[in-house]
Design an enzyme around this catalytic site. Sequence first.
Site, PDB file in Angstrom:
ATOM      1  N   SER A 145       0.857  -1.172   0.000  1.00  0.00           N
ATOM      2  CA  SER A 145       0.000   0.000   0.000  1.00  0.00           C
ATOM      3  C   SER A 145       0.900   1.231   0.000  1.00  0.00           C
ATOM      4  CB  SER A 145      -0.891  -0.031   1.253  1.00  0.00           C
ATOM      5  OG  SER A 145      -1.558   1.197   1.418  1.00  0.00           O
ATOM      6  N   LYS A 171      -1.304  -1.106  -4.314  1.00  0.00           N
ATOM      7  CA  LYS A 171      -2.439  -0.255  -3.927  1.00  0.00           C
ATOM      8  C   LYS A 171      -1.936   1.174  -3.789  1.00  0.00           C
ATOM      9  CE  LYS A 171      -4.738   0.281   0.568  1.00  0.00           C
ATOM     10  NZ  LYS A 171      -5.436  -0.444   1.646  1.00  0.00           N
ATOM     11  N   LYS A 173      -2.890   5.062  -2.632  1.00  0.00           N
ATOM     12  CA  LYS A 173      -3.800   5.946  -1.909  1.00  0.00           C
ATOM     13  C   LYS A 173      -4.153   7.113  -2.814  1.00  0.00           C
ATOM     14  CE  LYS A 173      -3.785   3.977   2.199  1.00  0.00           C
ATOM     15  NZ  LYS A 173      -5.002   3.560   2.896  1.00  0.00           N
ATOM     16  N   ASP A 198      -7.191   3.266  -2.981  1.00  0.00           N
ATOM     17  CA  ASP A 198      -7.852   3.392  -1.673  1.00  0.00           C
ATOM     18  C   ASP A 198      -8.085   4.866  -1.387  1.00  0.00           C
ATOM     19  OD1 ASP A 198      -8.807   3.242   0.911  1.00  0.00           O
ATOM     20  OD2 ASP A 198      -7.086   2.167   1.737  1.00  0.00           O
ATOM     21  N   GLU A 223     -11.170   0.943  -3.065  1.00  0.00           N
ATOM     22  CA  GLU A 223     -11.436   0.753  -1.649  1.00  0.00           C
ATOM     23  C   GLU A 223     -12.028   2.031  -1.038  1.00  0.00           C
ATOM     24  OE1 GLU A 223      -7.957  -0.863   0.268  1.00  0.00           O
ATOM     25  OE2 GLU A 223      -8.735  -0.493   2.273  1.00  0.00           O
ATOM     26  N   ASP A 248     -13.869  -0.912   3.581  1.00  0.00           N
ATOM     27  CA  ASP A 248     -12.920  -0.971   4.694  1.00  0.00           C
ATOM     28  C   ASP A 248     -13.594  -0.301   5.889  1.00  0.00           C
ATOM     29  OD1 ASP A 248     -10.859  -0.534   6.528  1.00  0.00           O
ATOM     30  OD2 ASP A 248      -9.429   0.281   5.108  1.00  0.00           O
ATOM     31  N   LYS A 272      -9.937  -6.171   8.768  1.00  0.00           N
ATOM     32  CA  LYS A 272      -8.886  -5.808   9.716  1.00  0.00           C
ATOM     33  C   LYS A 272      -9.386  -6.194  11.095  1.00  0.00           C
ATOM     34  CE  LYS A 272      -7.374  -1.705   7.163  1.00  0.00           C
ATOM     35  NZ  LYS A 272      -7.384  -0.225   7.130  1.00  0.00           N
ATOM     36  N   GLY A 300      -4.240  -3.700   6.502  1.00  0.00           N
ATOM     37  CA  GLY A 300      -3.162  -3.408   7.451  1.00  0.00           C
ATOM     38  C   GLY A 300      -3.358  -2.048   8.072  1.00  0.00           C
TER      39      GLY A 300
END
Length: 380
Positions: A145, A171, A173, A198, A223, A248, A272, A300
């Site tokens: 990520s 991934k 952000k 994400d 996400e 998430d 998570k 994570g």
Amino acid sequence: MKIEQVQLYHLSMPLAHPFETSFGVESHRECILVAARSGGLTGWGECVAGSRPAYSYETVATAWHVLRDHLIPAVLGQGWDSVVSSGGRTLARLTQWVKGHPMAKAGLQAAAWDLIAQRDGVSLAAKLAEPYPEGPRARVSVGVSIGIQLTIDETLTRVEGFLAQGYGRIKLKIKPGRDLELARAARAAFPAVPLMLDANSAYTLAKASLFREMDVLDLLMIEQPLAHDDIFEHSKLQRQLDTPICLDESIHTPAQARWALEIDAGRIINVKPGRVGGLGEARQIHDICREREVPVWCGGMLETGVGRAANLALASLPNFALPADISATERYWVEDVVQDRFTLNSEDSTITVPSRPGLGVTVSQERLGRFQLRTEAFQA
Ligand code: OSB
Ligand code: MG
């Protein structure tokens, strides 16, 4: 089993690289480690609440309070036979009256899982996998990520670096102003790489057209595009997209996972343990999704080796079908609080699940001492 003593450690650890998301930059990671003692064994758990209530309302301060004043007094000296379900006296039953505060609960519950796995002489992965005839996987498929960088070029350079290390899923952000152009540039530079975004809840449904434009980029998933407490508008957005939405922030309980799937608010769930109240609840969500043939993956929270080991055990269960946000130790820490270092198996983008009894990592007392801002012990 009876927990005789619990010790909490509030840690602040310098990250190897600052991590930027749509809600801010972190250069240090704060968390709480929980050490639970029973019959000569010590079980370790990580509470992933951080310094600011940005990802969720919990912080180190709220979690410390709830652990010290409510959760720990409720479990100290009480007998239990398992952490969740399976009849008999469960640890979960002692704390289920506490509303919310899933990260605080998950930290304590993780220490209890470690204890029970150690007592039975099996790895945490084997303990969590008891209901499944196929048992746990030995290696877990992982990705990386990548936080928001200063420029798109810098992001692409970082992607290249992680691909060279052998990570098989990337991934990125995103945040308003750093989204479509970044996604297009990444797809153009890496046409065949499994790629996902994400948003950490930074958008509203008014931005649906932005996500529709991303639909042609062959993304693995997007996400948490919308609000942290929403599933209704996610279902309206999912209807407009072919790309699966992954939830998430919005999923805190097994019931919420069912509701979200029922209204098609997303087609993948990021699990998570901290967000859902523990490894037991995480496994329940895994089961709910498995019944409906919905894949899950393990997210994570920039964990230390304690949380990372627990996440690897969780992600070894059968329906963790997509790569986890569990990267190698060096991606997070120059020095971890555990002596063990997790490394990437670069030939297949996996990390090997610890196989020693319990969590399978050893906390370094020296580093614990160096990273701790405070510690407090509680006796039965
Ligand atoms: O949204 O998945 C997230 C880190 C902190 C808070 C929220 C998230 C993340 C990550 C990092 O994406 C995942 C990791 O630990 O590698
Ligand atoms: Mg996320």
